[in-house]
Scaffold this motif. Sequence first.
Motif, short mmCIF file in Angstrom:
data_model
loop_
_atom_site.label_atom_id
_atom_site.label_comp_id
_atom_site.label_asym_id
_atom_site.label_seq_id
_atom_site.Cartn_x
_atom_site.Cartn_y
_atom_site.Cartn_z
N ILE A 179 27.72 -23.37 18.01
CA ILE A 179 28.53 -22.63 18.98
C ILE A 179 28.45 -23.30 20.35
O ILE A 179 29.44 -23.40 21.08
CB ILE A 179 28.08 -21.16 19.05
N THR A 180 27.26 -23.80 20.69
CA THR A 180 27.09 -24.51 21.96
C THR A 180 27.91 -25.78 21.98
O THR A 180 28.52 -26.14 23.00
CB THR A 180 25.61 -24.83 22.19
N THR A 181 27.96 -26.50 20.86
CA THR A 181 28.76 -27.73 20.81
C THR A 181 30.25 -27.42 20.97
O THR A 181 30.99 -28.20 21.57
CB THR A 181 28.55 -28.50 19.49
N VAL A 225 42.63 -34.36 16.95
CA VAL A 225 41.50 -34.83 16.16
C VAL A 225 40.33 -33.85 16.20
O VAL A 225 39.76 -33.49 15.17
CB VAL A 225 41.06 -36.23 16.63
N PHE A 226 39.93 -33.45 17.40
CA PHE A 226 38.74 -32.61 17.55
C PHE A 226 39.06 -31.12 17.54
O PHE A 226 38.17 -30.31 17.27
CB PHE A 226 38.01 -32.96 18.84
N GLY A 227 40.30 -30.75 17.86
CA GLY A 227 40.65 -29.35 17.97
C GLY A 227 40.43 -28.53 16.71
O GLY A 227 39.73 -27.51 16.75
N PRO A 228 41.01 -28.92 15.55
CA PRO A 228 40.85 -28.10 14.34
C PRO A 228 39.39 -27.87 13.95
O PRO A 228 39.01 -26.75 13.61
CB PRO A 228 41.59 -28.92 13.27
N TYR A 229 38.57 -28.93 14.02
CA TYR A 229 37.16 -28.79 13.61
C TYR A 229 36.42 -27.82 14.51
O TYR A 229 35.67 -26.95 14.03
CB TYR A 229 36.49 -30.16 13.63
N HIS A 230 36.62 -27.92 15.82
CA HIS A 230 35.87 -27.06 16.73
C HIS A 230 36.38 -25.62 16.70
O HIS A 230 35.58 -24.68 16.82
CB HIS A 230 35.94 -27.63 18.15
N LEU A 231 37.67 -25.44 16.53
CA LEU A 231 38.20 -24.08 16.47
C LEU A 231 37.78 -23.38 15.18
O LEU A 231 37.31 -22.23 15.21
CB LEU A 231 39.72 -24.10 16.61
N VAL A 232 37.93 -24.06 14.05
CA VAL A 232 37.50 -23.47 12.78
C VAL A 232 35.99 -23.30 12.75
O VAL A 232 35.47 -22.28 12.29
CB VAL A 232 37.97 -24.34 11.59
N GLY A 233 35.27 -24.32 13.28
CA GLY A 233 33.82 -24.21 13.33
C GLY A 233 33.35 -23.09 14.23
O GLY A 233 32.38 -22.38 13.90
N GLY A 234 34.01 -22.91 15.38
CA GLY A 234 33.64 -21.81 16.26
C GLY A 234 33.81 -20.47 15.57
O GLY A 234 32.94 -19.58 15.66
N TYR A 235 34.93 -20.31 14.87
CA TYR A 235 35.16 -19.06 14.12
C TYR A 235 34.08 -18.89 13.04
O TYR A 235 33.54 -17.78 12.86
CB TYR A 235 36.54 -19.08 13.47
N ARG A 236 33.76 -19.98 12.34
CA ARG A 236 32.78 -19.88 11.25
C ARG A 236 31.41 -19.45 11.75
O ARG A 236 30.82 -18.49 11.21
CB ARG A 236 32.67 -21.24 10.56
N ARG A 258 35.58 -28.12 5.84
CA ARG A 258 35.16 -29.46 5.46
C ARG A 258 36.26 -30.49 5.76
O ARG A 258 35.98 -31.60 6.20
CB ARG A 258 34.79 -29.50 3.99
N LEU A 259 37.52 -30.12 5.52
CA LEU A 259 38.61 -31.05 5.80
C LEU A 259 38.76 -31.27 7.31
O LEU A 259 39.01 -32.39 7.75
CB LEU A 259 39.91 -30.54 5.20
N CYS A 260 38.61 -30.22 8.09
CA CYS A 260 38.66 -30.37 9.55
C CYS A 260 37.49 -31.21 10.04
O CYS A 260 37.63 -32.01 10.97
CB CYS A 260 38.63 -28.99 10.22
N TYR A 261 36.35 -31.05 9.39
CA TYR A 261 35.18 -31.87 9.70
C TYR A 261 35.49 -33.35 9.46
O TYR A 261 35.16 -34.22 10.27
CB TYR A 261 34.02 -31.40 8.82
#
Length: 317
Positions: A179-181, A225-236, A258-261
């Motif tokens: 979450i911090t990242t 590039v970075f948006g989908p991973y961080h948004l999905v990761g933040g939600y997760r 995983r795909l966003c990663y």
Amino acid sequence: MSNGSCNLPLDTDIFGLTCIYSLVFSLGLPSNLLSLWGLYQLGRSGGGGCQLVYIFNLLLSDLLQLLTLPLWILYLQGAHRWPYGRVTCELVGYVFYVNVYASVMFLCLIALDRCLAIVYPLSSRRVRTVRVAAISGVAVWTLTFLFCLTGLLPSVFDPERFLCLEQYPVSPRYAYFKITTVALGFLYTSAHIGVTLRRSPSLSDHERHKIVGILVVITINFIVVFGPYHLVGGYRFVSLLLTVEPCGLERAIFLIYRLCYGLTSLNTLLDPLFYIFLCTDARLELKRSLPCLRRGQNTRKKDDPHQSDCSTHLICM
């Protein structure tokens, strides 16, 4: 196939991530090496300035990240089983994460440098120097190393299931780290680049318009590039801290996360394209140092004597 805890379908991401990593590695490695050679030649000729330092560090982080991809491909093909031991997993995982966030920070430094060049062209000359850029680069690497160290240790390796850089469900400590990242590595830097972009178009000089263009490219690169991973990761990770059924959430979001990663690795393809191949000075140095490029250019000009060099229409820093 399951991970023995949350009964996750670990085989569903193998094809997608293998294709992404294979494409990125096969195209990214030669383009980054060629870009670094172009930077080296540009530096020898005395060009580049502080931007040369930032772009060199950016490409170096990309190259280090690229070198980890073959191991991740083998890990996926081995059905998410890491056969190389704990130490190798921790080292490769650490290198991968450090260079992802180092790339983000160097993108911000490039955007900040362009903003200063536009808004304060004279007064910023004292801070827009090679020495300041070198110190900033050392600071970025040091802070990124320490930050990732606190989040990835004591271990990112599961000795029972041989999972590397994967936890299902994640520990609360790791969730807070991620979450911090998202907050610092994406939301804050997005706001920083957005403010930079907003302030930049106020000047209409031709050269400054080209600088505005590269800021637009940085923004698109960052969001796509970075948006989908961080948004999905933040939600997760926020949801995992709040839910009483973490495994259900992990199963529902596993494949898309995983795909966003995997998409974050596309940054290693876009950086050379945006910051080197679109830069006239760097391309000229490549043509001088690589005879094959000069021959190709001469052949095209002979075939079409009215053809102009398209580099005059490209964006460069």
